[in-house]
Every structure is written in C-alpha cells, then in structure tokens.
Design an enzyme around this catalytic site. Structure first.
Site, PDB file in Angstrom:
ATOM      1  CG  ASP A   1      -3.607   0.221   2.339  1.00 32.48           C
ATOM      2  OD1 ASP A   1      -2.393  -0.062   2.411  1.00 32.48           O
ATOM      3  OD2 ASP A   1      -4.214   0.849   3.221  1.00 32.48           O
TER       4      ASP A   1
ATOM      5  CG  ASN B   1       3.115   5.943   0.235  1.00 33.84           C
ATOM      6  OD1 ASN B   1       2.442   5.715  -0.774  1.00 33.84           O
ATOM      7  ND2 ASN B   1       2.712   5.559   1.436  1.00 33.84           N
TER       8      ASN B   1
HETATM    9  C1  IPE Z   1       0.119  -0.402  -0.415  1.00 31.63           C
HETATM   10  O1  IPE Z   1       0.463  -1.397   0.468  1.00 31.63           O
HETATM   11  C2  IPE Z   1       1.196  -0.146  -1.423  1.00 31.63           C
HETATM   12  C3  IPE Z   1       1.840   1.183  -1.383  1.00 31.63           C
HETATM   13  C4  IPE Z   1       1.583   2.193  -0.590  1.00 31.63           C
HETATM   14  C5  IPE Z   1       2.922   1.366  -2.346  1.00 31.63           C
HETATM   15  P1  IPE Z   1       1.158  -1.019   1.858  1.00 31.63           P
HETATM   16  O2  IPE Z   1       2.628  -1.033   1.647  1.00 31.63           O
HETATM   17  O3  IPE Z   1       0.584   0.234   2.387  1.00 31.63           O
HETATM   18  O4  IPE Z   1       0.743  -2.264   2.764  1.00 31.63           O
HETATM   19  P2  IPE Z   1       0.331  -2.263   4.289  1.00 31.63           P
HETATM   20  O5  IPE Z   1      -0.711  -1.197   4.489  1.00 31.63           O
HETATM   21  O6  IPE Z   1       1.571  -1.990   5.070  1.00 31.63           O
HETATM   22  O7  IPE Z   1      -0.220  -3.636   4.513  1.00 31.63           O
HETATM   23 MG    MG Z   2      -0.925   0.708   3.717  1.00 35.34          MG
END
Ligand code: IPE
Ligand code: MG
Length: 218
Positions: free
Chosen positions: A2, A50
């Site tokens: 993350d 996601n």
């Molecule tokens: C994690 O980083 C990667 C995935 C979920 C693919 P994020 O995209 O969640 O990054 P933040 O939480 O917005 O900083």
């Molecule tokens: Mg994230």
C-alpha cells in the site's frame, strides 16, 4: 503493498508512476525472500474492492502486471519460483489473463518458493467460495474440520502466513487472507510500498523473530 498513490503524490507524479515504482519494490522483495529461503510469499496486488477505482488506473495496473510478469518470467523459472494466483482472474482483461496463465503453467514444477499473487482477491469471497464448493460436494456437516476447510481456499496445500506486513501507515487487514491469518503476526510500517526495500523487510523479520508465538497457550 500500500501507498503507491501517496508516494507518487509526494513526488509530484501521477498515481500510475507510483504503481510503476511499486513493481521495483516487488521485484526486490521477491528476490530477497527467495535469497534468504522464505518458502511462501504472497503479494496483495489487486483487491476485489479495487474495481471501484477509475477505469484508467485499473487498465494501467493490469497492463503493468502483464509487462511485469512477461519481464520476470525468465527469472522466476531460473530461480525455481512457482507462481500461484489467489483470486478470481476470470474478471481480468484477456491479455493479462493469458500472461498470468502462461507464467503459472511455465513455473508449475518450481519448488524453491511459492509466489502467490492476490488478484481480484477478497477474503470474504474466498470463504464463501469454499462454502459453496463444500455444499456442492454434499459433505456431511459433521465431517467438516478447520483443516479440511483450508483445502477449499486458494492457498490449499500452503501453510498459513507467519507474518503479514502492511505498508503505508494503514492499520487494517482490508479483507486479506481472513481465514489464514488467524494466528499470523502483524507488522505495520509507515514506509510507502515504493520505498519498501530489503532493509525494511529485514526490519520486519527482526521484529517477527522477537515475537512470542503462543497460539493460545500460556
Ligand atoms: C497500493 O497502492 C497498490 C494497489 C492497490 C494496486 P495504492 O494505489 O492503494 O496507494 P495509496 O493508498 O493511494 O497511496
Ligand atoms: Mg491504498
């Protein structure tokens, strides 16, 4: 894994640059885990939740994943690493799915390390899916044990995780390996995933080595 988006934001870059940088961390951590003899490593790459992100970002992520696997396949084979997927990949774009299936097939006989990629993964759905399979098999309810239940999870045949690391200062499990993490040690760090290096991994392992694991005993 993350914190990719925040890392990008702090560097004045678009979010996708954070994901790109994140693949560098992933490569380094896989390599280091393999080097020090960790037998099972799972990377939470894309959760079922996601899908609620903007389509552009999702498309970018799956293209990045396909490029990453294409680029790393030779190394995975050489390093005797077996790739497994936890999650429902049927929902992924066909081109990405093809690369994933090829990589899983070509590494199927590798034994030095299991590299699990959690993709379109949800811990709750994994449990529900297991229940459905068990019901369809018509198993006698009296015969079902927790050990047997594990065999219906994506991680069937693999041990439960000893250590779960979450980066970026979030203190949540976020639907990750809910059944398997019953006795896992948890490690939270403020480090954003794109900055998570082998040194950070060793700090986490050091912390893990000092935990007393009692599994309910005194
Ligand atoms: C994690 O980083 C990667 C995935 C979920 C693919 P994020 O995209 O969640 O990054 P933040 O939480 O917005 O900083
Ligand atoms: Mg994230």
């Amino acid at each position: 894994m993350d914190g990719n988006g925040r890392w990008a934001g702090r560097h004045g870059l678009p979010r996708v640059e954070g994901h790109k940088q994140g693949t560098r961390s992933a490569r380094a951590i896989v390599e280091e885990c393999r080097r020090i003899g960790i037998k099972h490593l799972t990377l939470y790459a894309f959760s079922h939740e996601n899908w609620s992100r903007p389509k552009d970002e999702i498309d970018f992520l799956f293209n990045l994943l396909a490029d990453f696997l294409r680029g790393e396949l030779g190394t995975l084979i050489r390093q005797d690493i077996r790739l497994n997927i936890l999650g429902e990949i049927e929902a992924l774009p066909l081109s990405t799915r093809k690369v994933i299936q090829m990589a899983c097939y070509k590494t199927r006989n590798s034994r030095s390390m299991d590299l699990n990629l959690a993709l379109n993964y949800s811990g709750r759905l994994e449990i529900v899916r297991a229940c459905r399979m068990i019901m369809e098999e018509g198993l006698d309810p009296e015969d079902l044990t927790p050990e047997m239940f594990s065999k219906y999870l994506y991680t069937s045949g693999q041990p439960d995780p000893d250590l779960i690391i979450r980066t970026s200062g979030e203190y949540r499990i976020s639907n990750y390996l809910l059944y398997q993490s019953a006795y896992s040690e948890l490690y939270f760090t403020d480090t954003l995933w794109p900055e998570f290096s082998s040194d950070h991994l060793h700090q986490a392992l050091e912390s893990f080595s000092q935990r007393q694991r009692r599994f309910g005993r005194i």
